[in-house]
Design an enzyme around this catalytic site. Sequence first.
Site, PDB file in Angstrom:
ATOM      1  N   ASP A 278      18.060  26.517  30.870  1.00 55.48           N
ATOM      2  CA  ASP A 278      19.110  27.150  30.613  1.00 55.48           C
ATOM      3  C   ASP A 278      20.193  27.327  31.261  1.00 55.48           C
ATOM      4  O   ASP A 278      21.153  28.067  31.139  1.00 55.48           O
ATOM      5  CB  ASP A 278      18.269  28.684  30.870  1.00 55.48           C
ATOM      6  CG  ASP A 278      18.884  29.778  29.870  1.00 55.48           C
ATOM      7  OD1 ASP A 278      18.773  29.257  28.535  1.00 55.48           O
ATOM      8  OD2 ASP A 278      18.706  30.916  30.208  1.00 55.48           O
TER       9      ASP A 278
ATOM     10  N   ASP B  88       7.558  40.093  31.394  1.00 53.51           N
ATOM     11  CA  ASP B  88       6.042  39.596  31.260  1.00 53.51           C
ATOM     12  C   ASP B  88       5.337  40.872  31.242  1.00 53.51           C
ATOM     13  O   ASP B  88       4.701  40.973  30.147  1.00 53.51           O
ATOM     14  CB  ASP B  88       5.598  38.885  32.523  1.00 53.51           C
ATOM     15  CG  ASP B  88       6.039  39.362  33.783  1.00 53.51           C
ATOM     16  OD1 ASP B  88       6.553  40.478  33.621  1.00 53.51           O
ATOM     17  OD2 ASP B  88       6.160  38.842  34.826  1.00 53.51           O
TER      18      ASP B  88
END
Length: 1090
Positions: free
Chosen positions: A400, A790
């Site tokens: 990224d 998450d």
Amino acid sequence: MEASAGLVAGSHNRNELVVIRRENESAPKPLQQLSGQICQICGDDVGLTVDGDLFVACNECAFPICRGCYEYERQEGNQVCPQCKTRFKRLKGCARVEGDEEEDDTDDIENEFNYMGRDKQDTHQYQAEVMLQGHMRYGRAGDMDMPQVVHTMPQVPLLTNGQMVDDIPPEHHALVPSFMGGGGKRIHPLPFSDPGLPVQPRSMDPSKDLAAYGYGSVAWKERMETWKQKQEKLQVMKNENGGKDWDNDGDGPDLPLMDEGRQPLSRKMPIPSSQINPYRMIIIIRLVVVGFFFHYRVLHPVNDAYALWLVSVICEIWFAASWILDQFPKWLPIERETYLDRLSLRYEKEGQPSQLSPIDLFVSTVDPLKEPPLVTANTVLSILAVDYPVDKVSCYVSDDGAAMLTFEALSETSEFARKWVPFCKKFSIEPRAPEFYFAQKIDYLKDKVVPSFVKERRAMKREYEEFKVRINALVAKAQKVPEEGWTMQDGTPWPGNNVRDHPGMIQVFLGQSGGLDTDGNELPRLVYVSREKRPGFDHHKKAGAMNALVRVSAVLTNAPYLLNLDCDHYINNSKAIREGMCFMMDPLLGKKVCYVQFPQRFDGIDRHDRYANRNTVFFDINMKGLDGIQGPIYVGTGCVFRRQALYGFDAPKTKKPPRRTCNCLPRWCCGLCSGRKKKKATKAKTAKKKMSSRRVDAGPPPLALEGIEERIEGNEPEKVAMVSEQKLEKKFGQSPVFVASTLLEDGGTLRSATPASLLKEAIHVISCGYEDKTDWGREVGWIYGSVTEDILTGFKMHCHGWRSIYCIPPRPAFKGSAPINLSDRLHQVLRWALGSVEIFLSKHCPLWYGYGGGLKWLERLSYINATIYPWTSIPLLAYCTLPAVCLLTGKFITPELSNVASLWFLSLFICIFATGILEMRWSGVGIDEWWRNEQFWVIGGVSSHFFAVIQGLLKVLAGVDTNFTVTSKGGDDAEFAELYAFKWTTLLIPPTTLLVINMIGVVAGVSNAINNGYESWGPLFGKLFFAFWVIVHLYPFLKGMLGRQNRTPTIIIVWSILLASIFSLLWVRIDPFLAKSDGPVLEECGLDCN
């Protein structure tokens, strides 16, 4: 897809696509070059026949066509050669289609009567192909030249396997239909092309004995008796399980036969009753004691210290509610055991290709200077060497940060993997990350019997050391960025020179033709991915990167299961994927499982685990308790996902058995029963309407898994067209290849797509604007809106009715690195707590989101606790300040205790300790780990959690994003040097202040008792106990502040002098050693004033 294709970079929005090849590749090469000839239809390699010869589709003109295009033309096309227009003949290994001659000389008994029988996966493939070709062009029809789909009317084979029975005409042969009308359950799939066609059962010849058809014979009776005995034995086992289904979810599928290969792949092991029942009893007793405790506390205020009493009672009530939220999700803890041998027996039969499901593994990294490339390389090497079929494994590395250092390091890793992977598999070493394997302080010769092992190990260690030197050289070179930016080996500028403005990049390092090791064996796929980034777009950090990997993997490989790992979490157990597949591929349990979560284990932590980095209490107590309810929460790494669950689909509905009819005699009873049924039916319809109106944007109803399967069986274009293209486009984005892949429940790529078109489509799905006006991040993939994506992602799956599994193999599946110094640990906890605050202040808060779905109430309590725990820092900070205030003022939070009150206080303390002891007993957690967890709960609560609440409120309500930076101030070269490194941060101020004021309070309290005499020592003990409770819990923080002996940082000395000066001035003002009086001091003058 092969490795020689080069780096593919481009932007779909800008209509750019560039292929940058390596320095030894001067001319463009096709994406497939395996055996020389290229298919003139799709561009793939023609390939070989089952006998190893060059595949020739047309015997008349030898026009080069691959096997896939040949079979597609025969099954769905016009069945003729594109060049000479000669009809294709059936070749060995191919299914028979309508029009094949009966007198051909092809010797192929296995496929002789395989009339294009589509199983479930083939049917999903067919629907996806039709969807892609006929209904999902989106104005991009020029990308691929698709042949027209032509439906043929196949012949229906007879049950007698193609052989004529004496004296029985064909019309009297028995035939079992593939499905029952009226929504009945399929009995046995027949190998004919279109299961949607109505099949009428034919009658048997009444003059013939049933034995002629295989029924009623001695062999048939013996088989039936054996089958009945096995079913009775299985029923006994089911009754021993408590009369519940295997997965305790009420699914109730057909019970399997009792041979070893058909038994369940895992089993649930409840905690022994001798351990869990006392634990539950003490929880109930503690609840009762807490009730009486608060009854006394509320009814007996302290009048002379009303403010202190009120604050303490409010804090205690909050602590009690927090304890309830944490305690009751641990009511039903369980453990699980897997059977890897049964998995192999079921899906890896000898002499046949492996039937294990493919899996895509994701590794995410951002900054190579903070996440060292060598660490990422070890994670990738452990993945490539995993004990799983190589053709089923694909590794995707998300960069990224678009760093050329990561790209070059991954290139070096792919070359070293050609030597490392065969070494690992030859000698079955563990772990298969070279850095940690060679650093083990164990006898590496144990269980090794091959004489060449020592020699090859030494050679491999030398190869790895040379590999490390090359990686270190790349890191050293990357420290200084050239003014003109980085350039690749051929002189081409690196596309990611501008981190915030660069095209998407994909490089296949290891593929089909470029993925062979030194022994000539195939290696798993290794793909480098860097998504496109442009100014003005919200890229959603890690969650956005994971969603980009989901899409690009669906286009290129489309495995039905995913495994995500952080770049510093390597595979410690080479059979970890098999452990997860024991749950995912279990026919009894797997269909409702959305993910299998493994516990996090860590390397490099000091023996005493000063700051509770191992987090053992959470992973070995809380997560086991959740596994007994609806499954553990997702913790961000080490998790095997079902791809369909990530797409936002609901879990398969539980089929409830039909209710018994009312046999009661009185007529009014039947009327009541029918009235109840009518009321329930009305309520069900109303609830269904509400749910449908509430979930309009959650995805089109035709995409529900059951609905797909029902419609697919017809295999008619009219039924495929029922799926709304507009809703699919809104849900998944404008990629026809990706949308078609979502219909393949069992995975697999589209057969009609070429590798070149797939790479082009992969660049499209990682473009920065692809997710605009779609459900990505809201209902599909990793969910946006929190830095702890998450928890939010797992919560949404559980709200859709899925369940998760907690798997703890004997050898830890994954291991990672943890921040072991105080400042880094506090910042890690700050990020987790900030994510929980963001969820609490969002629409996804478990207090009000997800009702009416499949979330169980105990599971909801656990999610409420996971999002509300940072708010406990406010009462905790106030409660830890109270001892110092009490000692300095001479007041206390409770009145003088009576005998009954002392009994309730003592009972509460006993229950608290008993709960902890019994938890440690059934979980196996040590008392030192439990105590470290209690200490760091206070340390993190008064520092990281408090700042997370402030930062979350500023971010959500005021839109102010604040960051607390960490500056390194020291270090050491010895073992665990990072443990003693001191990094000043704002998070250290609250616990430092608490320590100082409580120590000052203790000194002031003792001085006051000495000054006031013997009577003041009694009340002092309660206050001292209160203060020492705070100091003992903050003791690891104090050690972290002091560092090594004689190594106290300068900043601590400065703070100590400053605080000591302030409290010295206050001390002089208070002057506790002088006797206190109510009025002015008067002296006798000797005069009588009266």
